[in-house]
Design an enzyme around this catalytic site. Structure first.
Site, mmCIF file in Angstrom:
data_model
loop_
_atom_site.group_PDB
_atom_site.id
_atom_site.type_symbol
_atom_site.label_atom_id
_atom_site.label_comp_id
_atom_site.label_asym_id
_atom_site.label_seq_id
_atom_site.Cartn_x
_atom_site.Cartn_y
_atom_site.Cartn_z
ATOM 1 N N GLN A 26 -46.539 -4.458 45.062
ATOM 2 C CA GLN A 26 -46.635 -5.755 45.678
ATOM 3 C C GLN A 26 -45.643 -5.829 46.837
ATOM 4 O OE1 GLN A 26 -46.686 -8.968 42.810
ATOM 5 N NE2 GLN A 26 -48.201 -7.977 41.504
ATOM 6 N N ASN A 82 -59.879 -11.152 38.859
ATOM 7 C CA ASN A 82 -59.009 -9.977 38.931
ATOM 8 C C ASN A 82 -59.183 -9.114 37.692
ATOM 9 O OD1 ASN A 82 -56.485 -8.491 39.941
ATOM 10 N ND2 ASN A 82 -55.853 -9.086 37.879
ATOM 11 N N GLU A 83 -59.415 -7.819 37.896
ATOM 12 C CA GLU A 83 -59.446 -6.833 36.792
ATOM 13 C C GLU A 83 -60.142 -7.387 35.558
ATOM 14 O OE1 GLU A 83 -55.509 -5.163 36.190
ATOM 15 O OE2 GLU A 83 -55.641 -4.083 38.094
ATOM 16 N N GLU A 135 -47.714 -12.002 43.778
ATOM 17 C CA GLU A 135 -48.231 -12.603 42.545
ATOM 18 C C GLU A 135 -47.139 -13.457 41.913
ATOM 19 O OE1 GLU A 135 -49.897 -9.784 39.782
ATOM 20 O OE2 GLU A 135 -50.223 -11.310 38.231
ATOM 21 N N TYR A 151 -52.658 2.867 40.513
ATOM 22 C CA TYR A 151 -51.213 3.082 40.558
ATOM 23 C C TYR A 151 -50.960 4.526 40.145
ATOM 24 C CZ TYR A 151 -50.823 -2.003 40.801
ATOM 25 O OH TYR A 151 -50.928 -3.318 41.196
ATOM 26 N N GLU A 155 -55.110 -3.323 45.217
ATOM 27 C CA GLU A 155 -53.844 -2.993 44.529
ATOM 28 C C GLU A 155 -53.688 -1.488 44.554
ATOM 29 O OE1 GLU A 155 -52.867 -4.709 40.691
ATOM 30 O OE2 GLU A 155 -53.997 -6.526 41.176
ATOM 31 N N ASN A 199 -53.101 -10.534 37.382
ATOM 32 C CA ASN A 199 -53.397 -11.052 36.048
ATOM 33 C C ASN A 199 -53.064 -12.544 35.950
ATOM 34 O OD1 ASN A 199 -54.064 -8.421 35.446
ATOM 35 N ND2 ASN A 199 -52.128 -7.957 34.418
#
Ligand code: AHR
Length: 505
Positions: A353, A175-176, A30, A247, A295, A75
């Site tokens: 990542q 994304n999200e 990212e 996460y 992710e 993000n």
């Protein structure tokens, strides 16, 4: 401490879950912190190639066994104008990235990244901006990347130095999009409608692409479940995948719950499958939605400070540069076990990542690149897990945890590649006592243990340097008692183990 009663695991070569999609060994780059600038890309670095990309990082990515890279966010993508990142570098605009409040020079953009992926031999997975943009920008990007030529945008790519189309297959629809932190956050209905329209238009440009609709940005979101249901009601036909993000970290010294992270991930996946299948059933669709766990990782999120909205960070600022313990490496190995145990539905996954930002690879500007502790379980799993994922039958006691309730005390995944004549068994002992795993494999012809290696957690801290992190390199050992029909392996407390097997007459 006394040993526990042995755990019994039956492995049957005929009990197959499905072919392992190599895309589950993906990662993520990212425009965030030093993932791109001084991570993968650093012109002037002693190892930089002709395009300014660090060869030392590329070599480590290859050694890690990464097959797929998601880009450019995260993000970041939700306020990204992809057109900023193409054409002559000197003419590219400098922007304030709204996700991380960082200055973005756009020195690296679509062409640089996709050409790097091509040189590296990994598949790109692109995300489109559904925060501040929509149909036109997304369709344009597919045209720029995938149409061979003869249109304004494909010809622009050609004149920008890439005569061949990139043929990007995998695309994330935003994304999200449920996250309050997300620029252009939407509710499920709004996002679902938009994603369906954008996906439809992108397919008009290239009918061969595969699309990923956003699931909740985490299992902990208050709208989890309802979000998936509504989004899929809108996108069931157009989407090939639904995304999951998770996460894990140790909260307040609760080691047992942290060691149960693999079980928490397992339940999360099962819940998403149940929700997706219920939508499929209601729609009378024969299609089974695939999952993209794009992710996942261990992240010391509670140690991070929120983005400072009063400052603008310079490009290449240090953000989320986590260092990992042996315990984190064991948990990462366990999360990979969970992904393998859902190989029939989880067809894409990205360790978030790749470099510097919550990553298995660290770099210093102008200096070294090195492996962090979590590098090792990933590299060993990506190398050993081949062919088909089996359904091991695991008879194990459970363990009570504060965050996840009862979890299996031992986790196991097994893979089998009859063509190569190999199999592999991955095991985690989540308890603080040693245990023997009794593997029953009477139906495997010519079962020979080719190697057995483990990572054993301790109570030490984060392994910062390359030398320290090498403690997480799996150590070959002989605590294995192989036989034709049964193999016993001793599992140290809080440990991850891989057994590499040769099979055949
Ligand atoms: O991986 C870091 C960030 O975590 C990503 O930008 C976002 O998608 C997630 O919240």
């Amino acid at each position: 401490m006394p040993n526990q009663a042995p755990v019994t695991i039956t492995l049957d070569p005929h009990l197959r879950l499905g072919t392992i999609d190599r895309r589950i060994f993906g990662s993520f780059v990212e425009h965030l912190g030093r993932a791109v600038y001084t991570g993968i890309y650093e012109p002037g670095h002693p190892t930089a190639d002709a395009y300014g990309f660090r060869r030392d990082v590329a070599e480590l990515a290859t050694e890690l066994g990464v097959t797929l890279l998601r880009y450019p966010g995260g993000n970041f993508v939700s306020s990204y104008r992809w057109e900023d990142g193409i054409g002559p570098v000197a003419e590219r605009p400098r922007r304030l990235d709204l996700a991380w409040r960082t200055l973005e020079s756009n020195r690296v953009g679509t062409d640089e990244f996709l050409s790097w992926c091509r040189r590296l031999g990994v598949e790109p997975m692109m995300a489109v901006n559904l925060g501040t943009r929509g149909i036109e920008a997304a369709a344009d990007l597919v045209e720029y990347c995938n149409i061979p030529g003869g249109t304004t945008l494909s010809d622009r790519r050609r004149s920008n130095g890439s005569p061949e189309p990139y043929g990007v297959r995998l695309w994330c629809l935003g994304n999200e999009m449920d996250g309050p932190w997300q620029v252009g956050r939407r509710d499920a209905d709004e996002y679902g409608r938009l994603a369906a329209r954008v996906g439809h238009a992108m397919r008009r440009v290239d009918p061969t692409i595969e699309l990923v609709a956003c699931g909740s940005s985490g299992r902990q979101m208050p709208t989890f479940g309802a979000w998936e249901r509504t989004v899929l009601e809108h996108t069931y036909e157009v989407a090939d995948y639904l995304s999951l993000h998770a996460y894990y970290e140790e909260h307040d010294g609760d080691r047992a719950s942290f060691l149960g992270s693999g079980a928490a991930m397992d339940r999360f996946i099962a819940d998403v499958i149940a929700t997706a299948d219920s939508v499929g059933a209601r729609l009378g669709s024969p299609k089974r939605m695939k999952l993209s766990f794009d992710e996942w990782n261990v992240w010391y999120m509670s140690e991070t400070t929120p983005v400072d909205t009063s400052a603008i960070l310079p490009e290449g600022s240090r953000l989320f540069e986590d260092r990992y313990r042996l315990l984190d490496a064991v948990v990462v190995g366990d999360l990979l076990i969970t992904l393998l145990n859902h190989a029939d539905r989880v067809r894409v996954a990205c360790l978030a990542q790749l470099v510097n930002v919550i990553a298995p690879i660290a770099t210093e500007p102008g200096g070294d690149a090195w492996r962090l502790a979590t590098f090792y379980p990933f590299a060993h799993t990506a190398r050993a897990a081949r062919g088909t994922a089996l359904r091991p039958v695991v008879e194990t006691p459970t363990l009570e945890t504060a965050r996840h309730g009862e979890v299996p005390a031992t986790s196991c995944a097994a893979t089998y590649d009859p063509d190569e004549g190999t199999a592999a068994v991955f095991l985690v002992n989540r308890t603080d006592r040693p245990v023997t795993a009794r593997l029953r494999h009477p139906d495997f012809p010519g079962w020979t243990v080719a190697g057995c290696a483990s990572i054993v957690a301790d109570h030490g801290g984060k392994l910062v340097t390359a030398e320290a992190a090498r403690a997480a390199e799996p150590v070959e050992h002989r605590n294995v008692r192989p036989g034709a029909a049964q193999t016993e392996v001793d599992l140290a407390p809080e440990s991850w183990t891989v057994l590499r097997i040769r099979v055949g007459e």
